[in-house]
Design an enzyme around this catalytic site. Structure first.
Site, PDB file in Angstrom:
ATOM      1  N   LYS A   1      44.469  44.210  50.741  1.00 30.54           N
ATOM      2  CA  LYS A   1      45.058  45.170  51.693  1.00 30.54           C
ATOM      3  C   LYS A   1      46.447  44.703  52.138  1.00 30.54           C
ATOM      4  CE  LYS A   1      41.781  48.250  51.736  1.00 30.54           C
ATOM      5  NZ  LYS A   1      41.923  49.405  50.822  1.00 30.54           N
TER       6      LYS A   1
ATOM      7  N   TYR B   1      35.703  40.054  55.050  1.00 27.05           N
ATOM      8  CA  TYR B   1      36.519  41.008  54.287  1.00 27.05           C
ATOM      9  C   TYR B   1      37.183  40.297  53.099  1.00 27.05           C
ATOM     10  CZ  TYR B   1      38.897  45.505  53.856  1.00 27.05           C
ATOM     11  OH  TYR B   1      39.330  46.720  53.427  1.00 27.05           O
TER      12      TYR B   1
HETATM   13  P1  NAP Z   1      34.024  55.094  49.156  1.00 23.53           P
HETATM   14  O1  NAP Z   1      33.504  56.392  49.586  1.00 23.53           O
HETATM   15  O2  NAP Z   1      33.095  54.162  48.441  1.00 23.53           O
HETATM   16  O3  NAP Z   1      35.355  55.325  48.298  1.00 23.53           O
HETATM   17  C1  NAP Z   1      35.881  54.367  47.397  1.00 23.53           C
HETATM   18  C2  NAP Z   1      36.252  55.115  46.154  1.00 23.53           C
HETATM   19  O4  NAP Z   1      36.919  54.274  45.196  1.00 23.53           O
HETATM   20  C3  NAP Z   1      35.004  55.667  45.450  1.00 23.53           C
HETATM   21  O5  NAP Z   1      35.202  57.030  45.190  1.00 23.53           O
HETATM   22  C4  NAP Z   1      34.967  54.863  44.174  1.00 23.53           C
HETATM   23  O6  NAP Z   1      34.314  55.529  43.118  1.00 23.53           O
HETATM   24  C5  NAP Z   1      36.457  54.692  43.916  1.00 23.53           C
HETATM   25  N1  NAP Z   1      36.730  53.732  42.854  1.00 23.53           N
HETATM   26  C6  NAP Z   1      36.310  52.450  42.762  1.00 23.53           C
HETATM   27  N2  NAP Z   1      36.738  51.922  41.599  1.00 23.53           N
HETATM   28  C7  NAP Z   1      37.438  52.892  40.967  1.00 23.53           C
HETATM   29  C8  NAP Z   1      38.132  52.965  39.723  1.00 23.53           C
HETATM   30  N3  NAP Z   1      38.204  51.917  38.889  1.00 23.53           N
HETATM   31  N4  NAP Z   1      38.752  54.124  39.380  1.00 23.53           N
HETATM   32  C9  NAP Z   1      38.690  55.197  40.204  1.00 23.53           C
HETATM   33  N5  NAP Z   1      38.058  55.198  41.389  1.00 23.53           N
HETATM   34  C10 NAP Z   1      37.433  54.049  41.762  1.00 23.53           C
HETATM   35  O7  NAP Z   1      34.543  54.256  50.423  1.00 23.53           O
HETATM   36  P2  NAP Z   1      35.691  54.544  51.502  1.00 23.53           P
HETATM   37  O8  NAP Z   1      35.344  53.676  52.651  1.00 23.53           O
HETATM   38  O9  NAP Z   1      35.906  55.983  51.681  1.00 23.53           O
HETATM   39  O10 NAP Z   1      36.945  53.863  50.808  1.00 23.53           O
HETATM   40  C11 NAP Z   1      38.167  54.557  50.547  1.00 23.53           C
HETATM   41  C12 NAP Z   1      39.345  53.674  50.906  1.00 23.53           C
HETATM   42  O11 NAP Z   1      39.361  53.494  52.328  1.00 23.53           O
HETATM   43  C13 NAP Z   1      39.306  52.278  50.300  1.00 23.53           C
HETATM   44  O12 NAP Z   1      40.617  51.901  49.942  1.00 23.53           O
HETATM   45  C14 NAP Z   1      38.822  51.426  51.465  1.00 23.53           C
HETATM   46  O13 NAP Z   1      39.208  50.072  51.344  1.00 23.53           O
HETATM   47  C15 NAP Z   1      39.554  52.117  52.589  1.00 23.53           C
HETATM   48  N6  NAP Z   1      39.094  51.809  53.952  1.00 23.53           N
HETATM   49  C16 NAP Z   1      37.757  51.942  54.263  1.00 23.53           C
HETATM   50  C17 NAP Z   1      37.344  51.637  55.546  1.00 23.53           C
HETATM   51  C18 NAP Z   1      35.891  51.757  55.931  1.00 23.53           C
HETATM   52  O14 NAP Z   1      35.502  51.220  56.971  1.00 23.53           O
HETATM   53  N7  NAP Z   1      35.065  52.448  55.183  1.00 23.53           N
HETATM   54  C19 NAP Z   1      38.269  51.221  56.519  1.00 23.53           C
HETATM   55  C20 NAP Z   1      39.608  51.109  56.179  1.00 23.53           C
HETATM   56  C21 NAP Z   1      40.010  51.411  54.877  1.00 23.53           C
HETATM   57  P3  NAP Z   1      32.722  55.279  42.899  1.00 23.53           P
HETATM   58  O15 NAP Z   1      32.028  55.244  44.216  1.00 23.53           O
HETATM   59  O16 NAP Z   1      32.286  56.408  42.072  1.00 23.53           O
HETATM   60  O17 NAP Z   1      32.592  53.930  42.280  1.00 23.53           O
END
Ligand code: NAP
Length: 278
Positions: A172, A165
């Site tokens: 985070k 990570y």
């Molecule tokens: P995701 O669907 O890829 O979402 C991430 C989002 O961030 C995407 O919509 C992406 O847009 C956007 N993004 C990236 N750079 C950006 C920018 N400069 N301006 C505006 N938007 C931007 O993945 P997700 O897992 O749902 O992630 C959402 C959150 O949950 C993140 O903070 C992640 O760290 C957190 N999280 C995820 C997990 C997991 O296991 N998946 C666990 C705990 C926490 P584009 O895709 O269009 O680039």
């Protein structure tokens, strides 16, 4: 019976596709009567197919009467944030909730040891994944209704070392701290700021951070003996964005099948003992 989000309006930042955590939260809100304005990452000028917009449009088209707008936003740009919030104010009037579900780190930085993280990669990851929570919250503030609430998405890798990570874990940790300081700042105005710490879920960002292997591990170690689902994270997230959580701020709510409480590999030890004996 009145639905939980009846009459509530807010912003959902960070839907990339129907696997995004932001979409899981947004669906709960809209299924419970809320109206959402969405952002998408701006498309490149020469992308005739407008891929970024299309990916999010494919999700929201099932909720035409509850989608207030779908507009571009890159959180690296203060100008775009200001324009987006002004547009949101014009279209929604006041805002009751703001979901920040955004993170990014260069794949090269995620793949190398944390000690080798590049300066530019560190700044980029912190800017998009941490600073943006402050900047969007500050820009949205003038449009907040009394009792408005902000939610971001974090992960256990900011509390403990989760190899792989790497720089995102450092982001985070900073994000968790930002939640607490923003909660203090905004508390006197009656606004709340919280985070959900989600267990690993298969999403675009999650795949880049290697969630597949972690999910298998959760089956042994987490008290519930399984991973969480998108729906479970969506429900908990919507709870923190609703009036049901009106007494909660500065909180990091773990939605992770209980994984974070463990001080040993749990049932994996039992498994290893059995393997050693056979
Ligand atoms: P995701 O669907 O890829 O979402 C991430 C989002 O961030 C995407 O919509 C992406 O847009 C956007 N993004 C990236 N750079 C950006 C920018 N400069 N301006 C505006 N938007 C931007 O993945 P997700 O897992 O749902 O992630 C959402 C959150 O949950 C993140 O903070 C992640 O760290 C957190 N999280 C995820 C997990 C997991 O296991 N998946 C666990 C705990 C926490 P584009 O895709 O269009 O680039």
């Amino acid at each position: 019976m009145t639905k939980l989000f009846e009459g509530k309006k807010g912003l959902i930042l960070g839907v990339a596709n129907d696997r995004s955590i932001a979409w899981a939260v947004a669906k709960e809100i809209m299924d419970n009567g809320g109206v959402c304005g969405f952002s998408h990452l701006p498309d490149k000028a020469d992308d005739d197919k407008k891929k970024n917009r299309r990916r999010v449009a494919n999700c929201v088209e099932a909720y035409p009467s509850q989608t207030a707008f779908l507009e571009p936003l890159d959180v690296q740009s203060d100008e775009q944030i200001a324009e987006f919030m002004k547009m949101a104010g014009e279209k929604l009037g006041k805002i009751d909730f703001l979901l920040h579900s955004i993170a990014f780190a260069d794949r090269n930085d995620l793949q190398r040891d944390t000690v080798e993280t590049s300066r530019e990669g560190f700044k980029l990851a912190m800017d998009i994944s941490v600073y943006s929570l402050m900047s969007v919250t500050n820009a949205a503030r003038p449009y907040f209704n009394p009792g408005a609430t902000v939610l971001t998405m974090t992960y256990f890798g900011g509390e403990k070392c989760v190899p792989g990570y790497n720089v995102m874990g450092i982001c985070k940790a900073a994000l968790d701290s930002t939640v607490k300081y923003l909660a203090y700042d905004l508390g006197p105005q009656g606004f709340r700021v919280n985070a959900v710490s989600a267990g690993p879920l298969k999403t675009l960002a999650g795949s880049a951070a290697g969630v597949g292997e972690m999910q298998a591990f959760y089956n042994y170690v987490a008290p519930l003996g399984r991973c969480v689902t998108h729906e479970e994270v969506g429900k908990a997230g919507s709870y923190l964005l609703s009036d049901y959580s009106s007494g909660i701020t500065g909180e990091i709510l773990h939605v992770d099948s209980g994984y974070n409480i463990m001080g040993s590999p749990g049932r994996l030890l039992h498994e290893l003992k059995q393997q050693a004996a056979s």
